[in-house]
Design an enzyme around this catalytic site. Structure first.
Site, PDB file in Angstrom:
ATOM      1  N   LYS A 131       0.870  -1.170  -0.068  1.00 41.68           N
ATOM      2  CA  LYS A 131       0.064   0.006  -0.034  1.00 41.68           C
ATOM      3  C   LYS A 131       0.963   1.285  -0.050  1.00 41.68           C
ATOM      4  O   LYS A 131       2.169   1.228   0.178  1.00 41.68           O
ATOM      5  CB  LYS A 131      -0.862  -0.071   1.160  1.00 41.68           C
ATOM      6  CG  LYS A 131      -1.997  -1.124   1.164  1.00 41.68           C
ATOM      7  CD  LYS A 131      -2.712  -1.125   2.519  1.00 41.68           C
ATOM      8  CE  LYS A 131      -3.802  -2.113   2.455  1.00 41.68           C
ATOM      9  NZ  LYS A 131      -4.707  -2.436   3.699  1.00 41.68           N
TER      10      LYS A 131
ATOM     11  N   ARG B  35       2.943  -6.378   9.297  1.00 46.64           N
ATOM     12  CA  ARG B  35       2.181  -5.193  10.224  1.00 46.64           C
ATOM     13  C   ARG B  35       2.721  -4.909  11.421  1.00 46.64           C
ATOM     14  O   ARG B  35       2.842  -3.875  11.737  1.00 46.64           O
ATOM     15  CB  ARG B  35       0.665  -5.519   9.880  1.00 46.64           C
ATOM     16  CG  ARG B  35       0.090  -5.553   8.548  1.00 46.64           C
ATOM     17  CD  ARG B  35      -1.329  -6.013   8.592  1.00 46.64           C
ATOM     18  NE  ARG B  35      -1.895  -5.890   7.108  1.00 46.64           N
ATOM     19  CZ  ARG B  35      -2.964  -6.663   6.660  1.00 46.64           C
ATOM     20  NH1 ARG B  35      -3.686  -7.447   7.653  1.00 46.64           N
ATOM     21  NH2 ARG B  35      -3.436  -6.535   5.627  1.00 46.64           N
TER      22      ARG B  35
ATOM     23  N   GLU C 215      -9.063 -10.613  -7.552  1.00 45.67           N
ATOM     24  CA  GLU C 215      -8.164  -9.289  -7.639  1.00 45.67           C
ATOM     25  C   GLU C 215      -6.967  -9.415  -8.453  1.00 45.67           C
ATOM     26  O   GLU C 215      -6.677  -8.329  -8.858  1.00 45.67           O
ATOM     27  CB  GLU C 215      -7.560  -9.347  -6.078  1.00 45.67           C
ATOM     28  CG  GLU C 215      -8.699  -9.186  -5.010  1.00 45.67           C
ATOM     29  CD  GLU C 215      -8.237  -9.489  -3.622  1.00 45.67           C
ATOM     30  OE1 GLU C 215      -7.105  -9.959  -3.353  1.00 45.67           O
ATOM     31  OE2 GLU C 215      -8.962  -9.184  -2.690  1.00 45.67           O
TER      32      GLU C 215
ATOM     33  N   THR D 193      -4.940  -7.207  10.635  1.00 43.26           N
ATOM     34  CA  THR D 193      -5.429  -5.886   9.741  1.00 43.26           C
ATOM     35  C   THR D 193      -4.733  -4.849  10.741  1.00 43.26           C
ATOM     36  O   THR D 193      -4.181  -3.855  10.112  1.00 43.26           O
ATOM     37  CB  THR D 193      -6.957  -5.660   9.664  1.00 43.26           C
ATOM     38  OG1 THR D 193      -7.363  -6.650   8.873  1.00 43.26           O
ATOM     39  CG2 THR D 193      -7.170  -4.609   9.056  1.00 43.26           C
TER      40      THR D 193
ATOM     41  N   ASN E 148      -1.505  -0.233   7.288  1.00 46.95           N
ATOM     42  CA  ASN E 148      -0.936  -1.650   7.591  1.00 46.95           C
ATOM     43  C   ASN E 148      -0.066  -2.233   6.388  1.00 46.95           C
ATOM     44  O   ASN E 148       0.045  -3.313   6.426  1.00 46.95           O
ATOM     45  CB  ASN E 148      -2.262  -2.485   7.903  1.00 46.95           C
ATOM     46  CG  ASN E 148      -3.041  -2.654   6.896  1.00 46.95           C
ATOM     47  OD1 ASN E 148      -2.730  -2.194   5.738  1.00 46.95           O
ATOM     48  ND2 ASN E 148      -4.136  -3.246   7.113  1.00 46.95           N
TER      49      ASN E 148
ATOM     50  N   ARG F 281      -0.844 -14.692   4.549  1.00 41.62           N
ATOM     51  CA  ARG F 281      -1.577 -13.889   5.518  1.00 41.62           C
ATOM     52  C   ARG F 281      -0.967 -14.083   6.891  1.00 41.62           C
ATOM     53  O   ARG F 281      -1.179 -13.224   7.802  1.00 41.62           O
ATOM     54  CB  ARG F 281      -3.052 -14.636   5.449  1.00 41.62           C
ATOM     55  CG  ARG F 281      -3.578 -13.939   4.203  1.00 41.62           C
ATOM     56  CD  ARG F 281      -5.136 -14.194   3.853  1.00 41.62           C
ATOM     57  NE  ARG F 281      -6.014 -13.496   5.087  1.00 41.62           N
ATOM     58  CZ  ARG F 281      -6.422 -12.391   4.947  1.00 41.62           C
ATOM     59  NH1 ARG F 281      -6.155 -11.569   3.903  1.00 41.62           N
ATOM     60  NH2 ARG F 281      -7.424 -12.040   5.942  1.00 41.62           N
TER      61      ARG F 281
ATOM     62  N   TYR G   9     -12.207  -3.236  -3.502  1.00 44.91           N
ATOM     63  CA  TYR G   9     -12.731  -3.199  -2.188  1.00 44.91           C
ATOM     64  C   TYR G   9     -14.221  -3.392  -2.425  1.00 44.91           C
ATOM     65  O   TYR G   9     -15.058  -2.810  -1.475  1.00 44.91           O
ATOM     66  CB  TYR G   9     -12.293  -2.112  -1.407  1.00 44.91           C
ATOM     67  CG  TYR G   9     -10.816  -2.044  -1.021  1.00 44.91           C
ATOM     68  CD1 TYR G   9     -10.466  -3.090  -0.070  1.00 44.91           C
ATOM     69  CD2 TYR G   9     -10.060  -1.206  -1.611  1.00 44.91           C
ATOM     70  CE1 TYR G   9      -9.130  -3.194   0.317  1.00 44.91           C
ATOM     71  CE2 TYR G   9      -8.647  -1.242  -1.130  1.00 44.91           C
ATOM     72  CZ  TYR G   9      -8.237  -2.363  -0.060  1.00 44.91           C
ATOM     73  OH  TYR G   9      -7.025  -2.128   0.155  1.00 44.91           O
TER      74      TYR G   9
ATOM     75  N   HIS H 132      -1.834  -5.367   1.732  1.00 45.34           N
ATOM     76  CA  HIS H 132      -2.931  -6.284   1.457  1.00 45.34           C
ATOM     77  C   HIS H 132      -2.799  -7.685   1.061  1.00 45.34           C
ATOM     78  O   HIS H 132      -1.699  -7.620  -0.070  1.00 45.34           O
ATOM     79  CB  HIS H 132      -4.132  -5.591   0.367  1.00 45.34           C
ATOM     80  CG  HIS H 132      -5.241  -6.426  -0.134  1.00 45.34           C
ATOM     81  ND1 HIS H 132      -6.313  -6.588   0.454  1.00 45.34           N
ATOM     82  CD2 HIS H 132      -4.943  -7.198  -1.284  1.00 45.34           C
ATOM     83  CE1 HIS H 132      -7.081  -7.478  -0.092  1.00 45.34           C
ATOM     84  NE2 HIS H 132      -6.165  -7.991  -1.271  1.00 45.34           N
TER      85      HIS H 132
END
Length: 142
Positions: free
Chosen positions: A11, A104, A132, A93, A118, A87, A51, A121
């Site tokens: 991000k 994160r 995606e 998150t 964070n 993940r 999103y 994604h």
């Protein structure tokens, strides 16, 4: 075990604070392949697609504003259990809930200017990954 693909976005906060290499290094250390990578300036339309499940939430405008702040890096990575593994590497998150050693936990910040900063994604399922990847890499055939 079959390999799968996932989409990862570094991000704007991760790009601005110089963590693109950290994310890539963590992927490579786990022996995942990087199949596509590009720097992109997201559009509102791409973000609404990405999103889609959040667009009607009251906080979505803050998410979109944050994601439009600067460039992001889109990555398609593949490997055995890459979605679940990445993940776990990412952490929860909210960076305040993320353990040290996760992306994160090491690089994220809690709520700041309306949006969680964070860093990354990552797709949460094979179906999400497929959807995606088509948004950010429409010509990807992997």
């Amino acid at each position: 075990m079959p390999t799968e693909s996932t989409l990862i976005l570094v991000k704007p906060d991760g790009v601005a604070t110089g963590h693109i290499g950290d994310v890539i290094t963590r992927l490579e250390r786990r022996r995942f392949s990087i199949d596509a990578l590009k720097v992109v300036h997201a559009t509102p339309a791409e973000l609404r697609q990405h999103y889609a499940q959040l667009v009607d939430k009251p906080y979505y405008p803050d998410v979109e504003e944050f994601m439009l702040e600067g460039p992001l890096v889109a990555i398609v990575a593949s490997g055995v259990d890459v979605i679940e593994s990445f993940r776990k590497m990412t952490g929860p998150t909210n960076p305040q809930d993320a353990l040290p050693g996760t992306i994160r936990g090491d690089f994220g910040r809690a709520w700041d200017l309306g949006a969680i900063r964070n860093v990354v994604h990552s797709s949460d399922s094979p179906a999400s990954a497929k959807r995606e990847i088509k948004i950010w890499f429409p010509d990807f055939k992997g």
